[in-house]
Design an enzyme around this catalytic site. Structure first.
Site, PDB file in Angstrom:
ATOM      1  N   ARG A  68      13.016 -14.532 -15.282  1.00 40.14           N
ATOM      2  CA  ARG A  68      12.526 -13.410 -16.127  1.00 40.14           C
ATOM      3  C   ARG A  68      10.801 -13.353 -15.773  1.00 40.14           C
ATOM      4  NH1 ARG A  68      15.458 -14.939 -20.434  1.00 40.14           N
ATOM      5  NH2 ARG A  68      17.370 -13.641 -20.586  1.00 40.14           N
TER       6      ARG A  68
ATOM      7  N   LYS B  63       3.046  -4.007  -6.803  1.00 45.93           N
ATOM      8  CA  LYS B  63       4.174  -3.296  -6.736  1.00 45.93           C
ATOM      9  C   LYS B  63       5.206  -4.178  -5.904  1.00 45.93           C
ATOM     10  CE  LYS B  63       3.108   1.642  -7.227  1.00 45.93           C
ATOM     11  NZ  LYS B  63       2.744   2.999  -6.477  1.00 45.93           N
TER      12      LYS B  63
ATOM     13  N   GLU C 119      -3.990   3.077   5.955  1.00 47.39           N
ATOM     14  CA  GLU C 119      -4.184   2.943   4.313  1.00 47.39           C
ATOM     15  C   GLU C 119      -5.596   2.557   4.016  1.00 47.39           C
ATOM     16  OE1 GLU C 119      -1.631   3.103   2.486  1.00 47.39           O
ATOM     17  OE2 GLU C 119       0.345   2.651   3.309  1.00 47.39           O
TER      18      GLU C 119
ATOM     19  N   LYS D  95      -9.171  -0.228  -4.302  1.00 47.82           N
ATOM     20  CA  LYS D  95      -7.668  -0.237  -4.801  1.00 47.82           C
ATOM     21  C   LYS D  95      -7.758  -1.250  -6.060  1.00 47.82           C
ATOM     22  CE  LYS D  95      -2.791  -1.015  -4.324  1.00 47.82           C
ATOM     23  NZ  LYS D  95      -1.664  -1.308  -3.463  1.00 47.82           N
TER      24      LYS D  95
ATOM     25  N   GLU E 250       1.030   3.309 -12.972  1.00 46.47           N
ATOM     26  CA  GLU E 250       0.980   4.415 -12.129  1.00 46.47           C
ATOM     27  C   GLU E 250       1.598   5.747 -13.277  1.00 46.47           C
ATOM     28  OE1 GLU E 250       2.126   4.632  -8.041  1.00 46.47           O
ATOM     29  OE2 GLU E 250       3.262   6.573  -8.145  1.00 46.47           O
TER      30      GLU E 250
ATOM     31  N   ARG F 252      -3.228   6.165 -10.334  1.00 45.73           N
ATOM     32  CA  ARG F 252      -2.517   5.464  -9.022  1.00 45.73           C
ATOM     33  C   ARG F 252      -1.633   6.333  -8.120  1.00 45.73           C
ATOM     34  NH1 ARG F 252      -0.138  -0.855  -9.430  1.00 45.73           N
ATOM     35  NH2 ARG F 252       0.315  -0.891  -6.994  1.00 45.73           N
TER      36      ARG F 252
ATOM     37  N   ASN G 259      -0.811   7.718  -3.034  1.00 43.82           N
ATOM     38  CA  ASN G 259       0.631   8.106  -2.402  1.00 43.82           C
ATOM     39  C   ASN G 259      -0.090   9.469  -1.384  1.00 43.82           C
ATOM     40  OD1 ASN G 259       2.453   6.383  -3.115  1.00 43.82           O
ATOM     41  ND2 ASN G 259       2.162   7.372  -5.142  1.00 43.82           N
TER      42      ASN G 259
ATOM     43  N   HIS H 136       1.894  10.346   1.511  1.00 44.16           N
ATOM     44  CA  HIS H 136       3.158   9.591   1.553  1.00 44.16           C
ATOM     45  C   HIS H 136       4.390  10.509   1.541  1.00 44.16           C
ATOM     46  CE1 HIS H 136       0.518   6.281   1.543  1.00 44.16           C
ATOM     47  NE2 HIS H 136       1.690   5.302   1.324  1.00 44.16           N
TER      48      HIS H 136
ATOM     49  N   HIS I  20       6.956   9.479   4.129  1.00 47.04           N
ATOM     50  CA  HIS I  20       8.156   9.056   4.096  1.00 47.04           C
ATOM     51  C   HIS I  20       9.450   9.855   4.849  1.00 47.04           C
ATOM     52  CE1 HIS I  20       7.093   6.499   0.368  1.00 47.04           C
ATOM     53  NE2 HIS I  20       7.096   5.759   1.362  1.00 47.04           N
TER      54      HIS I  20
ATOM     55  N   HIS J 101       5.405   2.286   8.806  1.00 44.10           N
ATOM     56  CA  HIS J 101       4.914   3.002   7.662  1.00 44.10           C
ATOM     57  C   HIS J 101       3.381   3.670   7.868  1.00 44.10           C
ATOM     58  CE1 HIS J 101       4.591   3.809   3.330  1.00 44.10           C
ATOM     59  NE2 HIS J 101       3.416   2.942   3.367  1.00 44.10           N
TER      60      HIS J 101
HETATM   61  P1  NAD Z   1       6.067  -6.022   8.107  1.00 46.11           P
HETATM   62  O1  NAD Z   1       5.922  -6.823   7.148  1.00 46.11           O
HETATM   63  O2  NAD Z   1       7.402  -5.372   8.582  1.00 46.11           O
HETATM   64  O3  NAD Z   1       5.204  -6.590   9.150  1.00 46.11           O
HETATM   65  C1  NAD Z   1       5.171  -5.937  10.385  1.00 46.11           C
HETATM   66  C2  NAD Z   1       5.448  -6.721  11.669  1.00 46.11           C
HETATM   67  O4  NAD Z   1       4.362  -7.676  12.006  1.00 46.11           O
HETATM   68  C3  NAD Z   1       6.718  -7.687  11.549  1.00 46.11           C
HETATM   69  O5  NAD Z   1       7.363  -7.628  12.729  1.00 46.11           O
HETATM   70  C4  NAD Z   1       6.173  -9.079  11.140  1.00 46.11           C
HETATM   71  O6  NAD Z   1       7.105 -10.173  11.383  1.00 46.11           O
HETATM   72  C5  NAD Z   1       5.017  -9.248  12.022  1.00 46.11           C
HETATM   73  N1  NAD Z   1       3.875 -10.061  11.642  1.00 46.11           N
HETATM   74  C6  NAD Z   1       3.488 -10.149  10.289  1.00 46.11           C
HETATM   75  N2  NAD Z   1       2.383 -10.890  10.414  1.00 46.11           N
HETATM   76  C7  NAD Z   1       2.095 -11.220  11.561  1.00 46.11           C
HETATM   77  C8  NAD Z   1       1.138 -11.985  12.349  1.00 46.11           C
HETATM   78  N3  NAD Z   1      -0.040 -12.294  11.645  1.00 46.11           N
HETATM   79  N4  NAD Z   1       1.247 -12.231  13.595  1.00 46.11           N
HETATM   80  C9  NAD Z   1       2.112 -11.587  14.222  1.00 46.11           C
HETATM   81  N5  NAD Z   1       3.119 -10.972  13.663  1.00 46.11           N
HETATM   82  C10 NAD Z   1       2.958 -10.878  12.322  1.00 46.11           C
HETATM   83  O7  NAD Z   1       5.306  -4.632   7.710  1.00 46.11           O
HETATM   84  P2  NAD Z   1       4.043  -4.192   6.930  1.00 46.11           P
HETATM   85  O8  NAD Z   1       3.317  -2.998   7.587  1.00 46.11           O
HETATM   86  O9  NAD Z   1       3.187  -5.622   6.695  1.00 46.11           O
HETATM   87  O10 NAD Z   1       4.431  -3.832   5.568  1.00 46.11           O
HETATM   88  C11 NAD Z   1       5.329  -2.684   5.213  1.00 46.11           C
HETATM   89  C12 NAD Z   1       6.289  -2.863   4.126  1.00 46.11           C
HETATM   90  O11 NAD Z   1       5.045  -2.861   3.041  1.00 46.11           O
HETATM   91  C13 NAD Z   1       7.171  -2.012   4.010  1.00 46.11           C
HETATM   92  O12 NAD Z   1       8.266  -2.374   3.231  1.00 46.11           O
HETATM   93  C14 NAD Z   1       6.374  -0.942   2.675  1.00 46.11           C
HETATM   94  O13 NAD Z   1       7.427  -0.435   1.885  1.00 46.11           O
HETATM   95  C15 NAD Z   1       5.798  -2.043   1.854  1.00 46.11           C
HETATM   96  N6  NAD Z   1       4.490  -1.773   1.257  1.00 46.11           N
HETATM   97  C16 NAD Z   1       4.456  -1.911  -0.079  1.00 46.11           C
HETATM   98  C17 NAD Z   1       3.459  -1.625  -0.770  1.00 46.11           C
HETATM   99  C18 NAD Z   1       3.077  -1.954  -2.098  1.00 46.11           C
HETATM  100  O14 NAD Z   1       2.264  -1.653  -2.896  1.00 46.11           O
HETATM  101  N7  NAD Z   1       3.876  -3.093  -2.441  1.00 46.11           N
HETATM  102  C19 NAD Z   1       2.325  -0.936  -0.218  1.00 46.11           C
HETATM  103  C20 NAD Z   1       2.368  -0.493   1.038  1.00 46.11           C
HETATM  104  C21 NAD Z   1       3.598  -0.685   1.868  1.00 46.11           C
HETATM  105  N1  GLY Z   2       0.682   1.694  -2.388  1.00 46.98           N
HETATM  106  C1  GLY Z   2       0.518   2.193  -3.507  1.00 46.98           C
HETATM  107  C2  GLY Z   2       0.255   1.647  -4.453  1.00 46.98           C
HETATM  108  O1  GLY Z   2       0.316   0.504  -4.644  1.00 46.98           O
HETATM  109  O2  GLY Z   2       0.277   2.286  -5.639  1.00 46.98           O
END
Ligand code: NAD
Ligand code: GLY
Length: 366
Positions: free
Chosen positions: A123, A145, A187, A229, A239, A243, A247, A250, A254, A267
């Site tokens: 949990r 998130k 972002e 942020k 949110e 918050r 978006n 977005h 999306h 993204h």
């Molecule tokens: P990702 O995690 O897929 O990473 C992008 C690519 O880069 C991948 O192929 C990864 O293996 C590679 N990589 C990562 N670090 C590296 C490094 N230092 N050197 C070489 N390669 C590297 O994509 P992302 O853009 O980091 O994240 C996208 C995800 O984040 C989505 O799932 C999205 O929904 C999520 N997201 C979440 C939030 C949140 O608030 N939680 C906000 C925005 C996006």
């Molecule tokens: N990426 C949007 C949030 O964290 O709320």
């Protein structure tokens, strides 16, 4: 890169407050984040691309603990419930107790899944974010998130679960592919476009240095976005209001990502195009000026981001996808729009005809 000062930003959430450290050489100096581990067990969650590059450095900080790693295959498709199940099994095999810690080493995919795994085990246990993409450093690692994708949609299962610390070592960006690096800037621009006019101007002035990966300028930009942020998250963790402004772009973004089956656009690229469309819609609704849209477009382009809808995506299917957005209510489109740079707001009851007009114009222009 090691001569750059480390910046510490606190996400202020009372007893759950935590530091975000941003700097060069942080992974090579584990003493700082090691102090955040309370127990004797740690599970490092990473992926098959990032682990060969950085797991060894993280492992040096785990000396003397019971730890193991769980590696995902690379890609958004692996941010799945099935993999949360496997990661939980790995915690079980490790004998993880309530004071165990999950360490997320990777981009947003790894961070979101690892955080959700930590939220589920007994949990809720500690987790530390070690973001290795620009997008994860400036956005996904901060704010708690967490979650995974379901076959019916992206990010539909999850929890708010704040990390215990975020360790953003900008040295890891050296191996990040150029397209992923550029996508991360969307972002950053978004944060400035929503609520920080001075930061937006700063980005305009420093876009060339950012595109050229100048370490001190990159660090300053990451820190400014994280500070922005962190403030939003501290005021509205779950949110309920403000918050949602994060978006901006977005709902369009999306829809574009989904229309491209998550392979055509990253993204950040979807967000960049989406912000431009949101700005154009704001202008059409008389909320903002063409000059603001122009500044946004120019900044995105300078940072190497796309602003045009990719060929083959049609307005009607995109509109249909926008109807599924989580922000909509009572069958009406609810979008984040703006009144110019630094002034975003939530607008309900947006007429579909206006959205369609923007999509139609954008699919017929470069
Ligand atoms: P990702 O995690 O897929 O990473 C992008 C690519 O880069 C991948 O192929 C990864 O293996 C590679 N990589 C990562 N670090 C590296 C490094 N230092 N050197 C070489 N390669 C590297 O994509 P992302 O853009 O980091 O994240 C996208 C995800 O984040 C989505 O799932 C999205 O929904 C999520 N997201 C979440 C939030 C949140 O608030 N939680 C906000 C925005 C996006
Ligand atoms: N990426 C949007 C949030 O964290 O709320």
């Amino acid at each position: 890169m090691n001569n750059i000062a480390i910046q510490t930003i606190t996400v202020a959430l009372g007893q759950r407050s935590y530091p975000v450290w941003i700097g060069a050489g942080l992974l090579a100096d584990p003493a700082r984040w090691r102090t955040m581990l309370r127990g004797r067990h740690a599970l490092v969650i990473s992926n098959t691309t990032v682990a060969p590059l950085y797991l060894e450095r993280v492992a040096q900080g785990l000396d003397g603990l019971h730890w193991s790693s769980f590696l995902l295959d690379d890609g958004e498709a692996h941010k799945s419930f099935a993999n949360v199940g496997r990661a939980l099994e790995a915690l079980g095999q490790l004998g993880a107790t309530r004071d165990a810690c999950v360490i997320a080493l990777g981009g947003g995919v790894v961070g979101d899944l690892a955080g959700f795994t930590a939220a589920c085990w007994m949990r809720g246990i500690d987790f530390i974010q070690i973001p290795t993409t620009l997008l994860a450093m400036v956005d996904s690692s901060v704010g708690g998130k967490t979650g995974v994708n379901l076959p019916v949609g992206k990010n539909l299962a999850g929890a708010f679960h704040q990390p215990r610390a975020v360790v953003a070592d900008i040295d890891t960006l050296a191996t990040l592919p150029e397209r992923e690096y550029r996508a991360g800037w969307a972002e950053v621009v978004k944060g400035a476009a929503i609520g920080d006019t001075a930061f937006f101007s700063w980005l305009e002035q420093h876009a060339d240095a950012l595109a050229a990966r100048d370490p001190a300028t990159v660090l300053e930009a990451i820190a400014r976005k994280v500070r922005y942020k962190a403030g939003v998250v501290a005021r509205d963790e779950t949110e309920q209001g403000e918050r949602a402004l994060l978006n901006l772009g977005h709902t369009f973004g999306h829809a574009l990502e989904t229309a491209g089956h998550y392979t055509t656009l990253l993204h950040g690229e979807g967000v960049a195009i989406g912000m431009r469309l949101a700005a154009q819609l704001s202008e059409r609704l008389g909320m903002s000026e063409a000059a603001d849209t122009g500044r946004l477009q120019r900044l995105l382009e300078k940072l190497g981001l796309p602003i045009a809808i990719p060929p083959g995506m049609d307005p009607q299917p995109l509109l249909a996808l926008m109807r599924l957005d989580k922000k909509n209510s009572a069958g009406q489109l609810r979008l984040i729009l703006w009144r110019g740079i630094g002034r975003a707001e939530i607008v309900g009851g947006v007429a579909e005809a206006d959205v369609l007009a923007i999509l139609q114009a954008a699919t017929h222009q470069p």
